[in-house]
Write a protein that holds these residues in place. Sequence first.
Motif, PDB file in Angstrom:
ATOM      1  N   VAL A 414       0.843  -1.219   0.152  1.00  0.00           N
ATOM      2  CA  VAL A 414      -0.223  -0.166  -0.037  1.00  0.00           C
ATOM      3  C   VAL A 414       0.631   1.275  -0.015  1.00  0.00           C
ATOM      4  O   VAL A 414       0.517   2.209  -0.725  1.00  0.00           O
ATOM      5  N   GLY A 415       1.969   1.283   0.721  1.00  0.00           N
ATOM      6  CA  GLY A 415       2.921   2.268   0.676  1.00  0.00           C
ATOM      7  C   GLY A 415       3.544   2.807  -0.471  1.00  0.00           C
ATOM      8  O   GLY A 415       3.816   3.895  -0.850  1.00  0.00           O
ATOM      9  N   GLU A 416       3.529   1.558  -1.195  1.00  0.00           N
ATOM     10  CA  GLU A 416       4.393   1.821  -2.668  1.00  0.00           C
ATOM     11  C   GLU A 416       3.294   2.196  -4.037  1.00  0.00           C
ATOM     12  O   GLU A 416       3.605   2.107  -5.073  1.00  0.00           O
ATOM     13  N   GLU A 417       1.927   2.011  -3.502  1.00  0.00           N
ATOM     14  CA  GLU A 417       0.869   2.013  -4.377  1.00  0.00           C
ATOM     15  C   GLU A 417       0.862   3.709  -5.211  1.00  0.00           C
ATOM     16  O   GLU A 417       1.321   4.636  -4.501  1.00  0.00           O
ATOM     17  N   SER A 418       0.303   3.917  -6.246  1.00  0.00           N
ATOM     18  CA  SER A 418       0.187   5.114  -6.738  1.00  0.00           C
ATOM     19  C   SER A 418      -1.070   5.904  -6.228  1.00  0.00           C
ATOM     20  O   SER A 418      -2.249   5.149  -6.294  1.00  0.00           O
ATOM     21  N   PRO A 419      -1.057   7.116  -6.000  1.00  0.00           N
ATOM     22  CA  PRO A 419      -2.214   7.547  -5.083  1.00  0.00           C
ATOM     23  C   PRO A 419      -3.464   7.809  -6.187  1.00  0.00           C
ATOM     24  O   PRO A 419      -4.494   7.641  -5.490  1.00  0.00           O
ATOM     25  N   PRO A 422      -4.780   3.334  -6.456  1.00  0.00           N
ATOM     26  CA  PRO A 422      -4.342   2.498  -5.395  1.00  0.00           C
ATOM     27  C   PRO A 422      -4.932   0.983  -5.655  1.00  0.00           C
ATOM     28  O   PRO A 422      -5.626   0.742  -6.233  1.00  0.00           O
ATOM     29  N   VAL A 423      -3.934   0.259  -5.059  1.00  0.00           N
ATOM     30  CA  VAL A 423      -4.383  -1.387  -5.083  1.00  0.00           C
ATOM     31  C   VAL A 423      -5.615  -1.809  -4.142  1.00  0.00           C
ATOM     32  O   VAL A 423      -5.728  -1.315  -2.994  1.00  0.00           O
ATOM     33  N   SER A 424      -6.385  -2.534  -4.947  1.00  0.00           N
ATOM     34  CA  SER A 424      -7.655  -3.243  -4.151  1.00  0.00           C
ATOM     35  C   SER A 424      -7.045  -4.445  -3.267  1.00  0.00           C
ATOM     36  O   SER A 424      -5.835  -4.955  -3.395  1.00  0.00           O
ATOM     37  N   ASP A 425      -7.848  -4.864  -2.335  1.00  0.00           N
ATOM     38  CA  ASP A 425      -7.679  -6.119  -1.558  1.00  0.00           C
ATOM     39  C   ASP A 425      -7.535  -7.287  -2.493  1.00  0.00           C
ATOM     40  O   ASP A 425      -6.351  -8.134  -2.259  1.00  0.00           O
ATOM     41  N   THR A 426      -8.282  -7.300  -3.492  1.00  0.00           N
ATOM     42  CA  THR A 426      -8.006  -8.598  -4.601  1.00  0.00           C
ATOM     43  C   THR A 426      -6.668  -8.438  -5.213  1.00  0.00           C
ATOM     44  O   THR A 426      -5.990  -9.242  -5.409  1.00  0.00           O
ATOM     45  N   GLN A 427      -6.076  -7.235  -5.532  1.00  0.00           N
ATOM     46  CA  GLN A 427      -4.944  -6.948  -6.334  1.00  0.00           C
ATOM     47  C   GLN A 427      -3.759  -7.341  -5.351  1.00  0.00           C
ATOM     48  O   GLN A 427      -2.762  -7.981  -5.605  1.00  0.00           O
ATOM     49  N   ILE A 428      -4.112  -6.902  -3.849  1.00  0.00           N
ATOM     50  CA  ILE A 428      -3.158  -7.325  -2.927  1.00  0.00           C
ATOM     51  C   ILE A 428      -2.885  -8.680  -2.694  1.00  0.00           C
ATOM     52  O   ILE A 428      -1.711  -9.152  -2.590  1.00  0.00           O
ATOM     53  N   ALA A 429      -4.186  -9.551  -2.677  1.00  0.00           N
ATOM     54  CA  ALA A 429      -4.071 -11.079  -2.652  1.00  0.00           C
ATOM     55  C   ALA A 429      -3.226 -11.538  -3.938  1.00  0.00           C
ATOM     56  O   ALA A 429      -2.663 -12.564  -3.579  1.00  0.00           O
ATOM     57  N   PRO A 455     -10.092   1.768   3.053  1.00  0.00           N
ATOM     58  CA  PRO A 455     -10.365   0.785   1.696  1.00  0.00           C
ATOM     59  C   PRO A 455      -9.969   1.621   0.379  1.00  0.00           C
ATOM     60  O   PRO A 455      -9.647   2.741   0.576  1.00  0.00           O
ATOM     61  N   VAL A 456      -9.824   0.847  -0.494  1.00  0.00           N
ATOM     62  CA  VAL A 456      -9.280   1.566  -1.638  1.00  0.00           C
ATOM     63  C   VAL A 456     -10.064   2.900  -2.213  1.00  0.00           C
ATOM     64  O   VAL A 456      -9.196   3.783  -2.874  1.00  0.00           O
ATOM     65  N   HIS A 457     -11.342   2.934  -2.045  1.00  0.00           N
ATOM     66  CA  HIS A 457     -11.795   4.065  -2.622  1.00  0.00           C
ATOM     67  C   HIS A 457     -11.654   5.123  -1.803  1.00  0.00           C
ATOM     68  O   HIS A 457     -11.896   6.414  -2.142  1.00  0.00           O
ATOM     69  N   LEU A 458     -11.250   5.193  -0.494  1.00  0.00           N
ATOM     70  CA  LEU A 458     -10.806   6.275   0.412  1.00  0.00           C
ATOM     71  C   LEU A 458      -9.479   6.577   0.050  1.00  0.00           C
ATOM     72  O   LEU A 458      -9.068   7.674   0.605  1.00  0.00           O
ATOM     73  N   ARG A 459      -8.839   5.696  -0.249  1.00  0.00           N
ATOM     74  CA  ARG A 459      -7.372   6.192  -0.419  1.00  0.00           C
ATOM     75  C   ARG A 459      -7.060   6.830  -2.095  1.00  0.00           C
ATOM     76  O   ARG A 459      -6.065   7.562  -1.964  1.00  0.00           O
ATOM     77  N   LYS A 460      -7.832   6.738  -2.821  1.00  0.00           N
ATOM     78  CA  LYS A 460      -7.678   7.432  -3.934  1.00  0.00           C
ATOM     79  C   LYS A 460      -7.780   8.684  -4.242  1.00  0.00           C
ATOM     80  O   LYS A 460      -8.688   9.360  -3.440  1.00  0.00           O
TER      81      LYS A 460
END
Length: 461
Positions: A414-419, A422-429, A455-460
Amino acid sequence: MAISINTRASQTVSLTPQLQQSIKLLQLSNSELEQQLAKEAEENPLLEFEPNPEIESNLTQSNERIEVTQSSWANPRISQDDDEDWGEQYERIAHKQTLLEYLEEQIHLLNVAPDEQSLIAYLAGCLDERGYLPEDLQNIYIDLTSQTLSKDSYERLEKALAMLQSLDPPGVGARDLAECLSLQIDRILENVNTNRDIWELAKEITNSHLSKVGSKDWQKIRQASGQSEAAVLKAVNLIRSLQHNPGAQFERENDQWILPDIVVKLKQQRWIAESNPNAKPRLSLNNEYARILKENGQKKIDGALKQKMLEASWLVKNIAQREETILKVAQAIVSRQQKFFSIGAIGMRPLVLREIAEELEMHESTISRVTTQKYLACPLGIFEFKYFFSSQVSSENGSGISSTAIQALIKKIVGEESPSKPVSDTQIAQILNAQGYNIARRTIAKYRDILRIPPVHLRKQ
């Protein structure tokens, strides 16, 4: 009828007062120990006790504290010559065990096959912060099979849920309030001999008339159950005494400032554990009384005074034994978690209580007492001993990684994702799966919540 006298030899376990005291002292935290010793010194004039100024200032000067959180774990830079006394810098927040960590600890001890443990752990990862299973079990089964993480039958999933519901805290794994209360009542009925009729009535009300309890419709409950109103009210009071939120004890509380028992330092390229001198109890025998008693001789000592002298000696010895045991356990933990102290949580290795117990030739219950409310300080922060025990997640190549390390990997991803993407939980899995770790999406979501990652929608952005 013939009467005879027979001699029979048998073995029984008897806890002496000294051993009982030793066990009690071992499970106390530093602050609780201070209170206990102050009480003992008041009751026994042969004891000299000096309150620990570190703990007193800890209670009275909270506004001057410095908070160090898990964000400092990422890249510790500690040189071999760093002589900073981490034990003195105790104004830090300690890691608090989560519900999922507590359940994983129990799941690892279940006498079931590894694939069954994995299935139970998967369901544990689906629980919400209350300890409830909010999603329908059929949907979880579909999700499991669609991710090809499991080829288990639906019946095996139901069995796994039953196993999860048998763990502590009672009521965990329930799908609604009625089931949560019913599970707790079942646990009580296994152990009580009195008031069974009232508890069984409480279970009937819980399963069939819980909505009427909320509206206080006692007459309809009485008519449906065939019991008197007095019995119904007793049963309702028992229901109200139960825990409606099994996960409540694991909810994050206010920051807890503590004085660590152990400090961990780097010496000659290796991390070692040492007792924190600032945390040692200031307890000793009263030298003046001891001198007088010695001069008068044992035969002239009053019986009550002699007992006080014996109790004082026991306490001093048990305190010394407590410190020695805590240090031994800490040294065994630090020896196994060298990578953690060097690179952080991502280096945590799987560890169970039994492993430490076998090395130190102690009972697992003793290790459990030592690892509860005992803390060590290191350059990464302050951690409860229990934090270093975590379940194992197997990889495709047969090696294992701890659940704590998995959380660290999630945090890193998550720390390395693009603002903007962002990566979803499925993508992390999927990323972890590519690295050889089959982690369910719901478990990723649970770990993300533990790490307080939105969650991903709040990090975007």
